[in-house]
Design a protein around this motif. Structure first.
Motif, mmCIF file in Angstrom:
data_model
loop_
_atom_site.group_PDB
_atom_site.id
_atom_site.type_symbol
_atom_site.label_atom_id
_atom_site.label_comp_id
_atom_site.label_asym_id
_atom_site.label_seq_id
_atom_site.Cartn_x
_atom_site.Cartn_y
_atom_site.Cartn_z
ATOM 1 N N LYS A 69 29.022 107.893 9.647
ATOM 2 C CA LYS A 69 29.394 106.671 8.959
ATOM 3 C C LYS A 69 29.377 106.912 7.443
ATOM 4 O O LYS A 69 28.700 107.805 6.959
ATOM 5 C CB LYS A 69 28.433 105.543 9.318
ATOM 6 N N PRO A 70 30.131 106.097 6.684
ATOM 7 C CA PRO A 70 30.190 106.303 5.229
ATOM 8 C C PRO A 70 28.809 106.275 4.597
ATOM 9 O O PRO A 70 27.929 105.512 4.995
ATOM 10 C CB PRO A 70 31.045 105.122 4.755
ATOM 11 N N LEU A 71 28.639 107.126 3.588
ATOM 12 C CA LEU A 71 27.399 107.172 2.812
ATOM 13 C C LEU A 71 27.665 106.555 1.444
ATOM 14 O O LEU A 71 28.569 106.989 0.728
ATOM 15 C CB LEU A 71 26.916 108.609 2.651
ATOM 16 N N ILE A 72 26.889 105.547 1.103
ATOM 17 C CA ILE A 72 27.036 104.848 -0.176
ATOM 18 C C ILE A 72 25.766 105.053 -0.983
ATOM 19 O O ILE A 72 24.669 104.759 -0.509
ATOM 20 C CB ILE A 72 27.300 103.338 0.031
ATOM 21 N N VAL A 73 25.911 105.568 -2.198
ATOM 22 C CA VAL A 73 24.788 105.749 -3.114
ATOM 23 C C VAL A 73 24.907 104.694 -4.204
ATOM 24 O O VAL A 73 25.957 104.569 -4.850
ATOM 25 C CB VAL A 73 24.792 107.160 -3.737
ATOM 26 N N VAL A 74 23.838 103.931 -4.418
ATOM 27 C CA VAL A 74 23.851 102.865 -5.429
ATOM 28 C C VAL A 74 22.647 103.044 -6.342
ATOM 29 O O VAL A 74 21.506 103.083 -5.870
ATOM 30 C CB VAL A 74 23.788 101.463 -4.785
ATOM 31 N N THR A 75 22.889 103.140 -7.652
ATOM 32 C CA THR A 75 21.779 103.185 -8.600
ATOM 33 C C THR A 75 21.482 101.770 -9.110
ATOM 34 O O THR A 75 22.318 100.878 -9.021
ATOM 35 C CB THR A 75 22.086 104.099 -9.797
ATOM 36 N N GLY A 76 20.271 101.582 -9.600
ATOM 37 C CA GLY A 76 19.879 100.241 -10.034
ATOM 38 C C GLY A 76 19.909 99.262 -8.890
ATOM 39 O O GLY A 76 20.242 98.084 -9.063
ATOM 40 N N PHE A 101 27.965 96.224 0.955
ATOM 41 C CA PHE A 101 28.446 97.382 1.723
ATOM 42 C C PHE A 101 27.829 97.389 3.120
ATOM 43 O O PHE A 101 28.508 97.699 4.104
ATOM 44 C CB PHE A 101 28.127 98.684 0.987
ATOM 45 N N ALA A 102 26.548 97.031 3.217
ATOM 46 C CA ALA A 102 25.895 96.993 4.525
ATOM 47 C C ALA A 102 26.568 95.990 5.451
ATOM 48 O O ALA A 102 26.775 96.261 6.646
ATOM 49 C CB ALA A 102 24.417 96.644 4.348
ATOM 50 N N LYS A 103 26.924 94.850 4.914
ATOM 51 C CA LYS A 103 27.524 93.788 5.722
ATOM 52 C C LYS A 103 28.973 94.095 6.080
ATOM 53 O O LYS A 103 29.397 93.868 7.223
ATOM 54 C CB LYS A 103 27.445 92.464 4.960
ATOM 55 N N GLU A 104 29.740 94.586 5.106
ATOM 56 C CA GLU A 104 31.177 94.783 5.316
ATOM 57 C C GLU A 104 31.509 96.101 6.017
ATOM 58 O O GLU A 104 32.531 96.202 6.704
ATOM 59 C CB GLU A 104 31.903 94.728 3.976
ATOM 60 N N LEU A 105 30.682 97.122 5.824
ATOM 61 C CA LEU A 105 30.888 98.417 6.479
ATOM 62 C C LEU A 105 29.713 98.648 7.427
ATOM 63 O O LEU A 105 28.817 99.450 7.158
ATOM 64 C CB LEU A 105 30.980 99.546 5.448
ATOM 65 N N ARG A 117 25.650 104.158 5.885
ATOM 66 C CA ARG A 117 24.364 104.697 5.451
ATOM 67 C C ARG A 117 24.232 104.467 3.949
ATOM 68 O O ARG A 117 25.180 104.696 3.198
ATOM 69 C CB ARG A 117 24.283 106.181 5.781
ATOM 70 N N LEU A 118 23.063 104.039 3.510
ATOM 71 C CA LEU A 118 22.857 103.707 2.108
ATOM 72 C C LEU A 118 21.711 104.521 1.528
ATOM 73 O O LEU A 118 20.637 104.616 2.134
ATOM 74 C CB LEU A 118 22.543 102.217 1.948
ATOM 75 N N ALA A 119 21.942 105.100 0.356
ATOM 76 C CA ALA A 119 20.904 105.755 -0.428
ATOM 77 C C ALA A 119 20.728 104.925 -1.692
ATOM 78 O O ALA A 119 21.643 104.840 -2.516
ATOM 79 C CB ALA A 119 21.297 107.189 -0.766
ATOM 80 N N ALA A 152 23.608 97.686 7.954
ATOM 81 C CA ALA A 152 23.618 99.121 7.662
ATOM 82 C C ALA A 152 22.993 99.896 8.814
ATOM 83 O O ALA A 152 22.015 99.450 9.422
ATOM 84 C CB ALA A 152 22.851 99.406 6.369
ATOM 85 N N GLY A 153 23.554 101.051 9.099
ATOM 86 C CA GLY A 153 22.961 101.886 10.130
ATOM 87 C C GLY A 153 21.655 102.485 9.671
ATOM 88 O O GLY A 153 20.751 102.750 10.476
ATOM 89 N N MET A 154 21.548 102.702 8.352
ATOM 90 C CA MET A 154 20.351 103.279 7.772
ATOM 91 C C MET A 154 20.376 103.019 6.279
ATOM 92 O O MET A 154 21.430 103.066 5.648
ATOM 93 C CB MET A 154 20.317 104.787 8.050
ATOM 94 N N ALA A 155 19.226 102.706 5.703
ATOM 95 C CA ALA A 155 19.119 102.537 4.256
ATOM 96 C C ALA A 155 17.831 103.201 3.798
ATOM 97 O O ALA A 155 16.758 102.896 4.320
ATOM 98 C CB ALA A 155 19.125 101.060 3.867
ATOM 99 N N ARG A 156 17.941 104.110 2.836
ATOM 100 C CA ARG A 156 16.793 104.861 2.342
ATOM 101 C C ARG A 156 16.558 104.562 0.869
ATOM 102 O O ARG A 156 17.495 104.402 0.094
ATOM 103 C CB ARG A 156 17.041 106.364 2.503
#
Length: 237
Positions: A3-10, A23-27, A31-33, A54-58
């Motif tokens: 699944k797509p990996l999204i990296v978000v700062t702040g 992103f978690a809701k729409e995709l 996976r979120l970092a 989200a499938g996973m959020a770290r």
């Protein structure tokens, strides 16, 4: 296929947390970092993202103005999760002051928080995107990166820099399959405005600001939204 990996700062509060949740809701299943200095807040946002779909959020605690810390964090993300499909350089800071009142220390701090951080984080992740020939980078600027605002000399300098950096990145990365979008919001409901006395109803809803990132990413890879400008319906504050 992962699944797509999204990296978000702040990502620990405000617009960054809202971007992560959007992103978690729409995709769903993505996976979120999530990167920010506040580990406790990051973990709470990560849990909220998993509840949202989200499938996973770290959570990855990090000061994104610190080159060594960014390098360590990026190495961990790339090694554990892989190459991001989306990089959102959202981290930033604002301190109002006139040009005459702005100290060198404050100027350096705002340049580091808003501009240097965007450069450092991008330098760590973009080469892998280029190698893969796929990815979308979002750099958070502001309407203060487009027009001059009194009491914001250091902030304007930093955000104008983000716009310029984004334009160069767009030109250099477009042959390599990497899209670059700079986002310039006006007053948005966020912690930066919490003590301003301005009614939230006069500002851009946080979820609206977050939604544009998802919508721009979901376009065909043959299309890029180069610049997004958002303002309150009644105009700037």
């Amino acid at each position: 296929m992962p699944k797509p990996l999204i990296v978000v700062t702040g990502a620990s509060q405000g617009i960054g947390a809202a971007i992560a949740r959007a992103f978690a809701k729409e995709l769903r299943g993505s996976r979120l970092a999530l990167i920010a200095r506040s580990e406790g807040n990051l973990r709470r946002v990560a849990k909220a993202c998993e509840r949202a779909g989200a499938g996973m959020a770290r959570a990855f605690p990090c000061d994104v103005s610190d080159a060594a810390a960014v390098a360590r964090t990026a190495k961990a993300i790339l090694g554990e999760l892989g190459v991001p499909d989306v990089l959102v350089n959202n981290a930033g800071s604002f301190q109002p002051a006139t040009f005459l009142e702005t100290s060198v220390e404050t100027f350096d701090e705002l340049i580091a928080a808003n501009l240097r951080s965007t450069f450092l984080v991008s330098k760590q992740f973009v080469p892998a995107m280029v190698k893969r020939r796929h990815g979308h980078v979002f750099n958070m600027s502001s309407i203060a990166g487009l027009d001059a605002y009194p009491n914001s000399s250091a902030y304007c300098a930093a955000k104008f820099g983000v716009v310029g950096l984004s334009k160069v990145m767009r030109e250099e990365l477009k042959p390599h399959g990497v899209r670059v979008t700079v986002v310039c919001p006006g007053a948005t409901v966020s912690p930066s405005w919490s003590n301003s006395g301005v009614e939230p109803s006069r500002m851009i809803p946080t979820k609206d600001a977050a939604r544009v990132f998802v919508d721009a990413f979901k376009l065909s890879e043959r299309t890029v939204v180069e610049e997004i400008v958002l303002r309150p319906q009644l105009g700037d504050l």
